[in-house]
Design a protein around this motif. Structure first.
Motif, mmCIF file in Angstrom:
data_model
loop_
_atom_site.group_PDB
_atom_site.id
_atom_site.type_symbol
_atom_site.label_atom_id
_atom_site.label_comp_id
_atom_site.label_asym_id
_atom_site.label_seq_id
_atom_site.Cartn_x
_atom_site.Cartn_y
_atom_site.Cartn_z
ATOM 1 N N ALA A 199 68.893 -54.914 -43.788
ATOM 2 C CA ALA A 199 67.238 -54.968 -44.060
ATOM 3 C C ALA A 199 66.753 -55.012 -42.789
ATOM 4 O O ALA A 199 66.299 -53.836 -42.697
ATOM 5 C CB ALA A 199 66.745 -56.021 -45.115
ATOM 6 N N LEU A 200 66.948 -56.340 -42.139
ATOM 7 C CA LEU A 200 66.194 -56.937 -40.691
ATOM 8 C C LEU A 200 66.924 -55.643 -39.916
ATOM 9 O O LEU A 200 65.969 -55.572 -38.194
ATOM 10 C CB LEU A 200 66.538 -58.059 -39.721
ATOM 11 N N GLN A 201 68.315 -55.080 -39.393
ATOM 12 C CA GLN A 201 68.586 -54.483 -39.056
ATOM 13 C C GLN A 201 67.911 -53.363 -38.568
ATOM 14 O O GLN A 201 67.480 -52.535 -37.285
ATOM 15 C CB GLN A 201 70.368 -54.121 -38.806
ATOM 16 N N ALA A 202 67.852 -52.757 -39.823
ATOM 17 C CA ALA A 202 66.747 -51.054 -39.516
ATOM 18 C C ALA A 202 65.627 -51.210 -38.459
ATOM 19 O O ALA A 202 66.023 -50.019 -37.833
ATOM 20 C CB ALA A 202 66.537 -51.297 -40.743
ATOM 21 N N PRO A 203 64.980 -51.357 -37.953
ATOM 22 C CA PRO A 203 64.477 -51.233 -36.879
ATOM 23 C C PRO A 203 65.188 -50.653 -35.893
ATOM 24 O O PRO A 203 64.348 -49.714 -34.610
ATOM 25 C CB PRO A 203 63.169 -52.330 -36.717
#
Length: 164
Positions: free
Chosen positions: A153-157
């Motif tokens: 989820a943290l990788q999305a941006p």
């Protein structure tokens, strides 16, 4: 040393990476992570789809090597033996050491190399630091466990910031 968590390209899975795309970029060596990139970690042996994809790349003159952080060589050795390819284990990604070792073995430069992986903090960051084309895929088998779900989820941006 370059510091970037943004992949150059993002793909649904490894099958979307074609010899034509790699050749267009001048890629002669494709380094790839193993777990969650080419197969879920629970899968012990390559499937026919992976074998066919690999044969297509090799027929086009593109060498493929596994670049793995696995601490035990058993899984990587077995998987690579079944694929008929070599690997660099204990690569220490995002350190550039494993990237340099693999490129030296293949006799190529960073401009002729791409790295395929599913994690920003190891595969993409290491590729960017080593000056190779950073390709990212969504994890095969999905994120497993709470920590992986948070990490992905943290990788999305960062995935959204890619240029190509």
């Amino acid at each position: 040393m370059r510091f970037s968590l943004v992949p150059h390209r993002l793909f649904e899975d490894y099958t979307k990476i074609t010899p034509e795309l790699l050749k267009e970029k001048g890629i002669r060596l494709l380094l790839s992570d193993l777990d969650f990139t080419l197969a879920p970690k629970s899968v012990r042996d390559p499937n026919q789809q992976l074998l066919t994809w690999l044969q297509t790349l090799q027929a086009a003159g593109i060498r493929v090597m596994i670049l793995s952080n696995n601490r035990s060589p058993a899984r990587v050795e077995r998987f690579c033996k079944n694929l008929g390819i070599t690997y660099v284990g204990h690569a220490g990604k995002p350190s550039v050491r494993g990237f340099r070792e693999a490129m030296e073995k293949a006799g190529v430069t960073g401009k002729e190399t791409a790295m395929l992986g599913d994690k920003l903090l190891t595969d993409v960051l290491g590729a960017r630091r080593a000056g190779v084309w950073a390709l990212m895929v969504e994890p095969l088998g999905g994120a497993v466990g709470p920590w992986q779900k948070v990490l992905h989820a943290l990788q999305a941006p960062f995935k959204a910031m890619r240029k190509e």
